[in-house]
Motif scaffolding. Sequence first.
Motif, PDB file in Angstrom:
ATOM      1  N   THR A   1       0.820  -1.090   0.198  1.00 46.87           N
ATOM      2  CA  THR A   1       0.001  -0.123  -0.027  1.00 46.87           C
ATOM      3  C   THR A   1       0.856   1.203   0.076  1.00 46.87           C
ATOM      4  N   ALA A   2       2.193   1.227   0.741  1.00 47.69           N
ATOM      5  CA  ALA A   2       2.827   2.479   0.777  1.00 47.69           C
ATOM      6  C   ALA A   2       3.426   2.686  -0.744  1.00 47.69           C
ATOM      7  N   ALA A   3       3.696   1.750  -1.607  1.00 48.78           N
ATOM      8  CA  ALA A   3       4.096   1.834  -3.066  1.00 48.78           C
ATOM      9  C   ALA A   3       2.912   2.338  -3.976  1.00 48.78           C
ATOM     10  N   ALA A   4       1.774   1.930  -3.518  1.00 51.17           N
ATOM     11  CA  ALA A   4       0.677   2.180  -4.237  1.00 51.17           C
ATOM     12  C   ALA A   4       0.463   3.816  -3.794  1.00 51.17           C
ATOM     13  N   GLU A   5       0.301   4.100  -2.809  1.00 49.96           N
ATOM     14  CA  GLU A   5      -0.040   5.405  -2.327  1.00 49.96           C
ATOM     15  C   GLU A   5       0.930   6.383  -2.989  1.00 49.96           C
TER      16      GLU A   5
ATOM     17  N   VAL B   1      -4.818  -1.693  -5.957  1.00 55.02           N
ATOM     18  CA  VAL B   1      -4.398  -2.247  -4.694  1.00 55.02           C
ATOM     19  C   VAL B   1      -5.091  -1.723  -3.455  1.00 55.02           C
ATOM     20  N   LEU B   2      -4.968  -0.357  -3.309  1.00 54.75           N
ATOM     21  CA  LEU B   2      -5.299   0.322  -2.281  1.00 54.75           C
ATOM     22  C   LEU B   2      -6.882   0.055  -1.914  1.00 54.75           C
ATOM     23  N   LEU B   3      -7.689  -0.154  -2.787  1.00 56.82           N
ATOM     24  CA  LEU B   3      -9.238  -0.334  -2.730  1.00 56.82           C
ATOM     25  C   LEU B   3      -9.264  -1.694  -2.170  1.00 56.82           C
ATOM     26  N   ARG B   4      -8.685  -2.797  -2.454  1.00 56.12           N
ATOM     27  CA  ARG B   4      -8.877  -4.213  -1.795  1.00 56.12           C
ATOM     28  C   ARG B   4      -7.961  -4.516  -0.592  1.00 56.12           C
ATOM     29  N   ALA B   5      -6.867  -3.656  -0.360  1.00 55.83           N
ATOM     30  CA  ALA B   5      -5.955  -3.989   0.573  1.00 55.83           C
ATOM     31  C   ALA B   5      -6.703  -4.065   1.813  1.00 55.83           C
ATOM     32  N   PRO B   6      -6.381  -5.171   2.803  1.00 54.01           N
ATOM     33  CA  PRO B   6      -4.978  -5.762   2.631  1.00 54.01           C
ATOM     34  C   PRO B   6      -5.189  -7.116   1.995  1.00 54.01           C
ATOM     35  N   VAL B   7      -6.361  -7.258   1.430  1.00 55.00           N
ATOM     36  CA  VAL B   7      -6.603  -8.567   0.374  1.00 55.00           C
ATOM     37  C   VAL B   7      -5.771  -8.228  -0.815  1.00 55.00           C
ATOM     38  N   PRO B   8      -5.146  -9.163  -1.382  1.00 55.65           N
ATOM     39  CA  PRO B   8      -4.647  -8.967  -2.842  1.00 55.65           C
ATOM     40  C   PRO B   8      -5.525  -8.703  -3.837  1.00 55.65           C
ATOM     41  N   VAL B   9      -5.317  -8.068  -4.846  1.00 59.34           N
ATOM     42  CA  VAL B   9      -6.397  -7.739  -6.112  1.00 59.34           C
ATOM     43  C   VAL B   9      -6.310  -9.070  -6.913  1.00 59.34           C
TER      44      VAL B   9
END
Length: 215
Positions: A39-43, A104-112
């Motif tokens: 999530t950090a990379a996605a953000e 990625v952010l929408l589904r985290a912490p579940v893998p997309v």
Amino acid sequence: MANVFHAHLNELNELLVEMARRVSDAVEQAGAALLETDTAAAEAVVAADDQVNALQFRVDDRIVELMTQYDPVATDLRFVLGAVRISVDLERMGDLAKHVAKSVLLRAPVPVIPDSLRADFAAMGAAAVHLSQKLVTVLEERDHLQASQMGLDDDELDAIQQRIHAQVPSLGYGPQTAVDVALLARFFERFGDHAVRISHQVVYLVTGDVHLDRS
């Protein structure tokens, strides 16, 4: 006057190259975030897209300046007008990388993406990075020969997308996973299409030859 004009043309090209570099970094980081549910990379990808947009505004300003102050003709006019289209495609490539990151952010912490498609999406991400890195070189060096071959690189993305779509019905995913997978594959595939559109522009800028775009 001519030297100043051509210095401004070079600055315009440098802005396009910088956009391409940032887009390449974005798709690489977004692909890694997708595989690792980072999530950090996605953000970071989402936040960095503002910089790509800002560069597009600078390209637009420089184009207006060149058109109004210098009245370019022939090859120079082709480049200035082509820069408009190139910057639009680069901005859209940045948006597509951002869409991957937002998934990625929408589904985290579940893998997309499910484990069964992890290898395919790793290959898709690697192909997109390869294409975007080649695009940086094409723009930096105005390498029309390498640009003319970028459609072959894009074919790999198309083939992986088709392979993913063919697998989805037989793997028994729920509706949300199927939609996520289809959208993500589409994001990477469209990323490649925009890179090819830019390569066609480079060929035209350098040679005057027109490529029919069927993407």
